[in-house]
Design an enzyme around this catalytic site. Structure first.
Site, PDB file in Angstrom:
ATOM      1  CB  SER A  66      -1.013  -0.111   0.942  1.00 34.35           C
ATOM      2  OG  SER A  66      -2.143  -1.125   0.971  1.00 34.35           O
ATOM      3  CE  LYS A  69      -4.684   1.825  -1.167  1.00 33.60           C
ATOM      4  NZ  LYS A  69      -3.579   0.562  -0.656  1.00 33.60           N
ATOM      5  CB  SER A 130      -4.580   2.149   3.795  1.00 35.27           C
ATOM      6  OG  SER A 130      -3.213   1.391   2.939  1.00 35.27           O
TER       7      SER A 130
END
Length: 438
Positions: A66, A69, A130
């Site tokens: 993640s 991102k 997230s």
């Protein structure tokens, strides 16, 4: 026999002494190199200058999960800056995004099909908790489809100067978790980068769009569903690994990537960015980030290693042709501040590098030259020890500029110099010939 015994004793003593030195050095090197980190890769950089002060396997390509991102965040911020979208713009949730938000074992804030959410709400869900489905919704908004957005992510990575990367989806999940609708790559593929590239992405994100920290620093998010969601960055204020000064930035975890963390921290005006990749547990990544931050703050201090208007010894002036003067004084345009290990402030060398495009075939500058004109740069390097360079440059350097103006000589002066040079050459030739007679 006694003589042989004494010689043997001496050699034995010397051997033990030498071997003890060899045995000690690797331990010292190991302590300085890995800091006892459990993570497979790590890096520390100055959050303002990009100077690298520590790295471990920083060029090894690993899963980023993640932390991907951060690229999505960068593109969203850029779109808002350019007026392509606004924070208040509504985004209608489709069935796929809704289903993804309900998928088990994935970090998500539930999104209702057919309902409108603002860009700001989706961004907060992505940056704080997230949210994978929220990320896909934003990707679809920007590019029409996640597939098109992934193409944009890879293009942007190249433009930002990243070297080793591959994005196959917007969220950082394994493609196998995307309900059979993965945008690019193989069915079990994930996004990858190096620790160095991850640090560069974080560096560009917080410097180009510092407002991202307003969201990344939120410890707990109250969403429209009435629930409160804790940030996965447990080093933020009020969370279990709280560390003074931490205000970002992004965590990540998958089976392939392990546990990862990009941290941003500021104390007494000094900001650092840290990255740890492929830790084996949630807690371990924060323990390693803590070690990195402790090391940075206890070992380094920002120092002025080269002042403004500095003249390098042996290179205080450069030769000039066709000018009223035959040389010009040069100096640094501004000071260079660097993170320096405690007690090492004066342990640096300077080197003048002149721009080749400014030189004639004889390696000289040509008048006219104006005061302040850039003529090259001054590089600063440590006399000894490890030099990791900068996240966006190999060396510390500052512009080398003219400290004065040298105007071009008029045609008469140039003509007289040419004539003088001609007769000077003739006289030298005659003198050499006459000398040969005797």
């Amino acid at each position: 026999m006694k003589k042989i015994s004494k010689i043997t004793l001496v050699f034995t003593f010397v051997f033990v002494l030498v071997m003890s030195q060899f045995a000690y050095q690797p331990q010292k090197a190991q302590a300085e190199t890995d800091l006892g980190l459990k993570a497979e890769a790590a890096i520390i950089i100055d959050g303002v200058t990009g100077q690298i002060v520590y790295e471990k396997n920083a060029d090894k390509v690993l899963g980023i999960a993640s932390m991907s991102k951060m690229m999505t965040e960068y593109i969203i911020m850029e779109a808002i800056k350019n007026g392509k979208i606004t924070w208040d713009q509504k985004v209608k949730i489709n069935k796929y995004v809704h289903d993804l938000s309900k998928a088990p074992n994935l970090s998500n804030i539930g999104l209702t099909e057919g309902e409108d959410y603002t860009v700001k709400e989706l961004y907060q869900a992505m940056a704080v908790y997230s949210g994978n489905a929220a990320t896909v919704a934003l990707a679809q908004l920007i590019s029409g489809s996640e597939k098109n957005f992934v193409k944009l992510m890879n293009e942007k990575a190249g433009k930002l100067g990243l070297k080793h990367y591959k994005f196959v989806n917007a969220s950082g999940l394994n493609n196998s978790d995307l309900l059979g609708e993965y945008p690019t790559g193989k069915a079990d593929e994930e996004n990858v980068m190096t620790a160095k590239d991850t640090a560069l992405l974080a560096y560009r994100l917080i410097n180009d769009y510092p407002e991202v920290l307003d969201y990344a620093s939120i410890s707990k998010l109250k969403f429209r569903d009435g629930k409160e969601y804790s940030n996965f960055n447990w080093m933020l204020p009020g969370l279990i690994f709280e560390y003074e000064g931490v205000d970002g930035l992004k965590t990540g975890s998958t089976d392939y990537a392990g546990y990862a963390h990009t941290g941003t921290v500021i104390r007494d005006g000094q900001r650092y960015i840290t990255v740890v990749m492929k830790s084996t547990t949630k807690n371990e990544r924060f323990a390693d980030s803590t070690k990195l931050m402790n090391y940075a703050y206890s070992t380094f201090k920002k120092e002025k290693v080269l002042p403004a208007n500095y003249e390098v010894k042996g290179n205080k002036s450069l030769a000039v042709v066709k000018g009223k003067e035959d040389s010009i004084k040069v100096q640094s345009k501004k000071a260079i501040e660097m993170l320096v290990e405690n007690g090492e402030k004066d342990q640096y060398n300077t080197k003048v590098v002149v721009d080749k495009s400014k030189l004639n075939k004889d390696g000289k500058l040509t008048a006219p030259i104006k005061k302040g004109e850039k003529l090259g740069y001054i590089a600063v390097t440590p006399k000894q020890g490890e030099d990791y360079g900068f996240i966006n440059s190999d060396i510390a350097k500052v512009d080398l500029v003219a400290a004065e103006t040298v105007d071009k000589a008029n045609w008469f002066v140039l003509s007289m110099r040419a004539i003088g040079g001609f007769f000077g050459d003739v006289w030298s030739s005659v003198a050499s010939t006459v000398k040969g007679w005797f």
